[in-house]
Structure formats: structure tokens, C-alpha cells
Design an enzyme around this catalytic site. Structure first.
Site, short mmCIF file in Angstrom:
data_model
loop_
_atom_site.label_atom_id
_atom_site.label_comp_id
_atom_site.label_asym_id
_atom_site.label_seq_id
_atom_site.Cartn_x
_atom_site.Cartn_y
_atom_site.Cartn_z
N GLY A 81 11.23 -2.89 5.28
CA GLY A 81 10.36 -4.11 5.47
C GLY A 81 9.75 -4.50 3.98
O GLY A 81 9.82 -5.68 3.50
N HIS A 82 9.22 -3.37 3.24
CA HIS A 82 8.81 -3.63 1.86
C HIS A 82 10.03 -3.91 1.02
O HIS A 82 10.00 -4.95 0.27
CB HIS A 82 8.20 -2.25 1.22
CG HIS A 82 6.90 -1.82 1.99
ND1 HIS A 82 6.63 -0.77 2.63
CD2 HIS A 82 5.60 -2.52 2.11
CE1 HIS A 82 5.57 -0.74 3.00
NE2 HIS A 82 4.90 -1.83 2.82
N GLN A 124 -10.51 -2.65 2.14
CA GLN A 124 -10.05 -3.50 3.33
C GLN A 124 -10.00 -2.38 4.63
O GLN A 124 -9.62 -2.97 5.67
CB GLN A 124 -8.54 -3.79 3.12
CG GLN A 124 -7.38 -2.94 3.03
CD GLN A 124 -6.38 -3.71 2.72
OE1 GLN A 124 -6.24 -4.14 1.56
NE2 GLN A 124 -5.22 -3.77 3.56
N MET A 133 0.76 -1.29 0.00
CA MET A 133 -0.05 0.00 0.09
C MET A 133 0.78 1.20 -0.12
O MET A 133 0.19 2.41 0.29
CB MET A 133 -0.91 -0.09 1.09
CG MET A 133 -1.99 -1.34 1.16
SD MET A 133 -3.42 -0.93 2.06
CE MET A 133 -2.85 -0.76 3.62
N LYS A 142 5.03 -10.08 9.39
CA LYS A 142 4.45 -8.89 10.54
C LYS A 142 2.81 -8.98 10.41
O LYS A 142 2.32 -8.59 11.43
CB LYS A 142 5.04 -7.50 9.61
CG LYS A 142 4.15 -6.30 10.11
CD LYS A 142 4.50 -5.37 10.90
CE LYS A 142 3.69 -4.29 11.45
NZ LYS A 142 2.59 -4.18 10.79
P1 AMP Z 1 1.54 -3.10 3.30
O1 AMP Z 1 2.00 -1.70 2.54
O2 AMP Z 1 1.58 -2.38 4.64
O3 AMP Z 1 0.18 -3.45 3.07
O4 AMP Z 1 2.45 -3.98 3.40
C1 AMP Z 1 2.86 -4.61 2.36
C2 AMP Z 1 3.57 -5.97 2.51
O5 AMP Z 1 4.79 -5.71 3.33
C3 AMP Z 1 2.71 -7.03 3.23
O6 AMP Z 1 2.96 -8.25 2.86
C4 AMP Z 1 3.30 -6.63 4.93
O7 AMP Z 1 3.22 -7.92 5.48
C5 AMP Z 1 4.84 -6.45 4.39
N1 AMP Z 1 5.36 -5.59 5.38
C6 AMP Z 1 5.12 -4.78 6.22
N2 AMP Z 1 5.93 -4.15 7.20
C7 AMP Z 1 6.76 -5.32 7.14
C8 AMP Z 1 7.93 -5.42 7.91
N3 AMP Z 1 8.47 -4.48 8.85
N4 AMP Z 1 8.87 -6.41 7.54
C9 AMP Z 1 8.45 -7.44 6.46
N5 AMP Z 1 7.38 -7.13 5.78
C10 AMP Z 1 6.53 -6.13 6.10
#
Ligand code: AMP
Length: 274
Positions: free
Chosen positions: A32-33, A57, A26, A146
Site C-alpha cells: 500500500g505504501h 495521534q 509510520m 484506506k
Molecule cells: P500509515 O503508515 O499507516 O500511517 O500509512 C501511510 C499512508 O499510507 C497513509 O496515507 C495511508 O492511508 C496509506 N496506506 C496505508 N495502507 C494503505 C493501503 N492498503 N493502500 C493504499 N494506501 C495505504
């Protein structure tokens, strides 16, 4: 790096027969990404990174409105990856007018924790991921531990719908003080950021107590400790044996502790293996 807002145009740009990885995000990208994207690049010929704040969502519309959006910065951060294609759709590239989430039944595990506290959230996640998997038919797709319940949900989705994409779970990346990286961390004030350090401390305290103490004793201890933290509201703290938790994890005998809390108005989640 190339970027497309139309999935049809994006698909035209990929040669046939390549091994394709997908990393749904997103946006408001952080390390992390990046770790997901790096892993995807090491395992596929081409990697599609989607950046889309999926409205279905969000059970809380105020949360959707304040969700951080930094598309120009995100594209700059992705520029160093030569083999990726970025997908930055508008709503109408993915949803028909007034289209809502599809309703799924993934079993009891989706009514606990995130499922309980964010009604409709998992239907929204499954709806967007089903669309992305069907449009791009990736060989592999990468998700972070996470959001552990989400990872199990996506694995269940691919099994139930017979989707031929391998779902790869990736380790949680943390800040130096242990806070799990999250796009929402940017929304916190300095004081709130200080309080957020307590999340990993609570999880590590649970790890210290396990397996000597019973689940209910650990839960009580964490609930009591969290009450003494200023500006910290515990939503849930749970310990789950994965084998019992969901069908898709029935061969996994690890036990994990899960936490969700609100610091000021910011909602954060985390989990660790005990
Ligand atoms: P989001 O943009 O928050 O929807 O996250 C996109 C992807 O990145 C999802 O699969 C999350 O689980 C993963 N993600 C978010 N934060 C982390 C993190 N700190 N470490 C590893 N993966 C992450």
C-alpha cells in the site's frame, strides 16, 4: 536512496526549483505504501518518504507501544527507489519537549467515525502533517483512500491554512483475499488473520444491498452479520454520502461504506465506494 534523521540536513540536500512530492508514513512498509511512493515518483523530481510513528495521534498509549517498527527492513525495501529521500526523525526533530497536539476545528465530520472512536486522533494527525508540510513545502503529498476520513482531513487542513500543497488520494491496495493492507495486519495471529477476511465481505454485502435498501436496513444487516463472527467486534459501520459528509467533499456525489472493528486486540478500518 538517501536517509536523514534531521530535517535541516535533508533540506540542504535538495536542489532549488525541483518538484517535490511527500509521502508521510509510520513505517512497517507494505505494498500500500509502495503504491503511494511509486505514484509520487512518477509525478515529482524528488520524493521525500517520512517514516515516523507520531505519538500525538495515538489516543491509546498501549497501541502506540505495540505499533510495529521495522526501520532496517523499511530502508531495504526503499533501496530500489533512486529518487527518494527518506526522513527518519526522532521526536525532538519535530516536537519541543512536552509539546502536545495543536487544537483544530475542521467541522462536524471529524467528530464522526474515527473522530468519535479515537478522541484526539485527528488533532494529532493534523499537527504532524502541518509540521511536515511547513518544513518541506512539498508540491504534492500522497495519502491512501484506506484512511478516507484522514484524506478529507488533510485536504481540509491545506484549504484552511492556505497551504500550497496538492493532496493526492491513492487507491486502497489489498491482499489477494481482499483484506486492505495495513501495518497492523502483521500483529494478528493466524486465526485472527482468518477472521479479518470477513471485513471486505461485510463491505461487499453492503455494496450488494445498495441502493435498493435504505441506509438503516443495510446497517442493521451488517451489524447482525458481524455478531455471528467469532472474535470480531464491530466498532462502527456507516454509510456516508460524501457531498453531505464534509465541506471539502461537497462536490463529490459518491457514497461510501466505512467500517472499524476489533479482531482480538487489533483494530482495523476499511471503506469502499458503493
Ligand atoms: P500509515 O503508515 O499507516 O500511517 O500509512 C501511510 C499512508 O499510507 C497513509 O496515507 C495511508 O492511508 C496509506 N496506506 C496505508 N495502507 C494503505 C493501503 N492498503 N493502500 C493504499 N494506501 C495505504
Amino acid at each position: 536512496m538517501r536517509a536523514y534523521s534531521s530535517h535541516k540536513e535533508l533540506l540542504k540536500s535538495i536542489e532549488q526549483g525541483l518538484c517535490v512530492g511527500l509521502v508521510p508514513t509510520m513505517g512497517s512498509l507494505h505494498e500500500g505504501h509502495m503504491s503511494l511512493i511509486e505514484k509520487a515518483c512518477s509525478e515529482n523530481d524528488k520524493v521525500i518518504v517520512s517514516i515516523y510513528v507520531n505519538p500525538t495521534q495515538f489516543n491509546d498509549k498501549a497501541d502506540l507501544k505495540k505499533y510495529p517498527r521495522n526501520i532496517n527492513e523499511d530502508l531495504k525495501k526503499l533501496d530500489r527507489f533512486k529518487n527518494i529521500i527518506v526522513y527518519t526523525p526522532k521526536n525532538n526533530d519535530l516536537y519541543k519537549k512536552n509539546e502536545n497536539s495543536k487544537q483544530y476545528d475542521f467541522g462536524d465530520f471529524t467528530s464522526l467515525m474515527e473522530g468519535k472512536f479515537r478522541p484526539g486522533h485527528f488533532n494529532g494527525v493534523a499537527t504532524i502533517i502541518e509540521k511536515l508540510f511547513k518544513i518541506f513545502t512539498p508540491n504534492n503529498a500522497y495519502f491512501g483512500e484506506k484512511d478516507f476520513q484522514q484524506l478529507l482531513l488533510i485536504k481540509t487542513l491545506t484549504e484552511q491554512l492556505d497551504i500550497n500543497t496538492k493532496v493526492v488520494g491513492c487507491k486502497t491496495i489489498r491482499e489477494a483475499d481482499g483484506l486492505a493492507m495495513s501495518s497492523r495486519n502483521k500483529l494478528m495471529s493466524n486465526n485472527e488473520r482468518e477472521v479479518a477476511k470477513e471485513i471486505i465481505k461485510l463491505l461487499l454485502r453492503a455494496k450488494e444491498m445498495y441502493p435498493e435498501f435504505e441506509f438503516y436496513q443495510i446497517r442493521k444487516e451488517i451489524e447482525n452479520r458481524s455478531k455471528s463472527i467469532n472474535n470480531f467486534k464491530l466498532e462502527y459501520f456507516e454509510i456516508m454520502n460524501l457531498a453531505k459528509f464534509s465541506n471539502i467533499s461537497k462536490k463529490n456525489h459518491e457514497t461510501r461504506a466505512f467500517i472499524a472493528c476489533k479482531i482480538g486486540k487489533i483494530r482495523l478500518i476499511d471503506n469502499i465506494k458503493l
